[in-house]
Write an enzyme that holds these catalytic residues in place. Structure first.
Site, PDB file in Angstrom:
ATOM      1  CD  GLU A  88      -7.619 -42.283 -64.543  1.00  0.00           C
ATOM      2  OE1 GLU A  88      -7.868 -41.874 -65.685  1.00  0.00           O
ATOM      3  OE2 GLU A  88      -6.530 -42.789 -64.238  1.00  0.00           O
TER       4      GLU A  88
ATOM      5  CD  GLU B  98      -6.456 -47.296 -63.967  1.00  0.00           C
ATOM      6  OE1 GLU B  98      -5.719 -46.646 -64.730  1.00  0.00           O
ATOM      7  OE2 GLU B  98      -7.697 -47.268 -64.016  1.00  0.00           O
TER       8      GLU B  98
HETATM    9  C1  BGP Z   1      -6.152 -44.517 -66.915  1.00  0.00           C
HETATM   10  C2  BGP Z   1      -7.460 -45.200 -67.220  1.00  0.00           C
HETATM   11  C3  BGP Z   1      -7.353 -46.562 -67.785  1.00  0.00           C
HETATM   12  C4  BGP Z   1      -6.112 -46.875 -68.549  1.00  0.00           C
HETATM   13  C5  BGP Z   1      -4.863 -46.178 -68.080  1.00  0.00           C
HETATM   14  C6  BGP Z   1      -3.712 -46.200 -69.060  1.00  0.00           C
HETATM   15  O1  BGP Z   1      -6.278 -43.166 -67.124  1.00  0.00           O
HETATM   16  O2  BGP Z   1      -8.239 -45.295 -66.041  1.00  0.00           O
HETATM   17  O3  BGP Z   1      -8.558 -46.882 -68.405  1.00  0.00           O
HETATM   18  O4  BGP Z   1      -6.268 -47.086 -69.853  1.00  0.00           O
HETATM   19  O5  BGP Z   1      -5.084 -44.853 -67.747  1.00  0.00           O
HETATM   20  O6  BGP Z   1      -3.947 -45.293 -70.080  1.00  0.00           O
HETATM   21  P1  BGP Z   1      -3.785 -45.648 -71.593  1.00  0.00           P
HETATM   22  O7  BGP Z   1      -4.589 -46.863 -71.814  1.00  0.00           O
HETATM   23  O8  BGP Z   1      -4.293 -44.485 -72.320  1.00  0.00           O
HETATM   24  O9  BGP Z   1      -2.346 -45.868 -71.795  1.00  0.00           O
END
Ligand code: BGP
Length: 476
Positions: free
Chosen positions: A175, A374
């Protein structure tokens, strides 16, 4: 019709959110190791070094470091074809600027990748997932210093050589574009991307563009090195993709949303085309930025990606406020709620159609294969008295998004390589540092209060996803 036969179904995690063992076998601290715990209302803080009395959830993670074999076996039981994780940069180069890598760290990932291969699971590996060595942040101010480009390329090349033949799918920076929202997140977002530790009075916008430029150079040089070291490997970028819609058909809102897309996603343009979009160069000129040096254009041109990896969780809408006059510059402070959408308990707007929109947005511009690396639903899960967990809301979210991507493949001709949902097993949340924001098919018995024995269990969604994979996405 539908997904390709060799579609890479799987799940994704990141080293710092799962492994724990933050100082084991020679590992050094990363920027994630100096982030405190927060929750839905309390933001995480970055401390200068690891301080006594602070709580750092990433130090423990879910102890994936010692449990990865059994966790991967559970993933294999669901039929996983791929598993995405990251290499913790500081297991390989503990401070970031060493000449020689740490053998114990390299060996750990050798064993993990062997385990994946033994289970018939393709490793999909991110080189830096919010895991810049704290040593580089502290000593060099991260990517504000061009020497960090060389440190990253040394680290990346070490990995390409060591894992040649074992890892076929790579990504450089997770990201990378999150830092475009520096106004909202300030120091947190910049540092998470491995950019800088900022102090009072710094010009965050100027620093963001400069350090992101150096990060893009590091990415391009790593991509070139990967192509030279292992011509059979594929290497992509990783973009946090959450499309921005105009809040209304008012042409001001429409133009504002278009500018937001450019400012948030020029990073993918640089990765895919090897140069900045002219729109951004005009902005740099207007601001008087001169960080693009002689020779940089050639570096970017020679380091284009083989595929676009991206995450997708939600979409945004923006209303024009006029605050930047005729430039129509984007500010995430101008986001408004989209009344057509519902949101999660953390305010993330649920928009499966938006995933198809994003796939088409990329495809229309770059015509590259894509991988959704993701996509998932963070929620509070409830364990029933008999030990079962009915996470039907997670199934609903994932089913709707998988249908949207299936439609993009079937009707829009998108070339989609795989889907690694976030996250097959409960881990520490990146944005809030919580355990209670859960994403998994596999439950981990541990909570925000530090209670639980870390034992693993199967939620309802575990069995659902197993069938999704078995039917190649036909039955949702
Ligand atoms: C993305 C990241 C991840 C992950 C996901 C969910 O932005 O690449 O590392 O954690 O989001 O976010 P969160 O864990 O804050 O709910």
């Amino acid at each position: 019709m539908g997904f390709r036969k060799d579609f890479l179904w799987g799940g994704a995690i990141a080293a710092h959110q799962a492994e724990g063992a933050w100082d084991v076998d020679g590992k050094g601290p990363s920027i994630a190791d100096v982030m405190t715990a927060g929750d839905v209302k309390t933001p995480r803080r970055i401390t200068r070094g690891v301080l006594e009395g602070e709580v750092y959830p990433n130090h423990l993670g879910i102890d994936f470091y010692h449990h990865y074999a059994e966790d991967l076996e559970l993933c294999a039981e669901m039929g996983f074809k791929a598993f995405r994780t990251s290499i913790a940069w500081t297991r390989i180069f503990p401070n970031g600027d060493e000449e020689e890598p740490n053998e114990a760290g390299l060996k750990f990932y050798d064993d993990m990748f062997d385990k994946m291969r033994e289970l018939g699971i393709e490793p999909v590996i991110t080189l830096s997932h919010f895991e810049m060595p704290y040593g580089l942040a502290d000593k060099y101010n991260g990517f504000m210093d061009r020497r960090c480009i060389d440190f990253f390329v040394r680290y990346a090349s070490t990995c390409f050589k060591r894992y040649k033949g074992k890892v076929k799918y790579w990504m450089t920076f997770n990201e990378i574009n999150n830092q475009a929202e520096w106004r909202k997140m300030g120091a947190h977002h910049l540092a998470q991307e491995g950019a800088v530790l900022v102090k009072e009075g710094d010009d965050l916008e100027a620093m963001m563009y400069e350090s992101a430029h150096n990060e893009l150079l590091a990415s391009a040089l790593a991509i070139k090195a990967c192509h030279e070291i292992d011509p059979d490997a594929k290497i992509g970028c990783m973009i946090g993709m959450n499309g921005v819609y105009p809040a209304s058909p008012d042409p001001h809102d429409v133009l504002n949303a278009q500018k937001a897309m450019t400012q948030k996603y020029y990073y993918v343009h640089v990765h895919a085309k090897g140069h900045y979009p002219i729109n951004m160069l005009k902005k740099f000129e207007r601001k008087g930025y001169d960080f693009i040096k002689e020779g940089d254009a050639e570096i970017l041109a020679e380091g284009c990606v083989d595929y676009i990896g991206f995450s997708y969780y939600m979409s945004f809408a923006t209303k024009f406020t006029g605050r930047f006059g005729d430039t129509y510059d984007f500010s995430e402070e101008d986001y408004v709620r989209n009344t057509y959408l519902k949101a999660s308990d953390w305010g993330w707007q649920i928009d499966p159609v938006g995933l198809r929109w994003c796939l088409n947005w990329f495809n229309d511009r770059y015509e590259l294969p894509m991988m959704i690396v993701e996509n998932g639903f963070g929620a509070y899960d409830k364990v029933e008295e008999d030990g079962t967990i009915d996470d039907s809301y997670r199934i609903d979210y994932l089913a709707a998004h998988i249908k949207a991507m299936r439609d993009a493949v079937t009707y829009d001709g998108v070339d989609l390589l795989g889907y690694t949902m976030w996250a097959p097993i409960d881990i520490v949340s990146a944005s809030t540092g919580e355990y209670d924001k859960r994403y998994g098919f596999i439950f981990v018995n541990y909570n925000n209060k530090g209670e639980g024995d870390m034992s693993r269990g199967k939620k309802k969604s575990f069995y659902w996803y197993k069938n999704v994979i078995a039917t190649n996405g036909e039955e949702l």
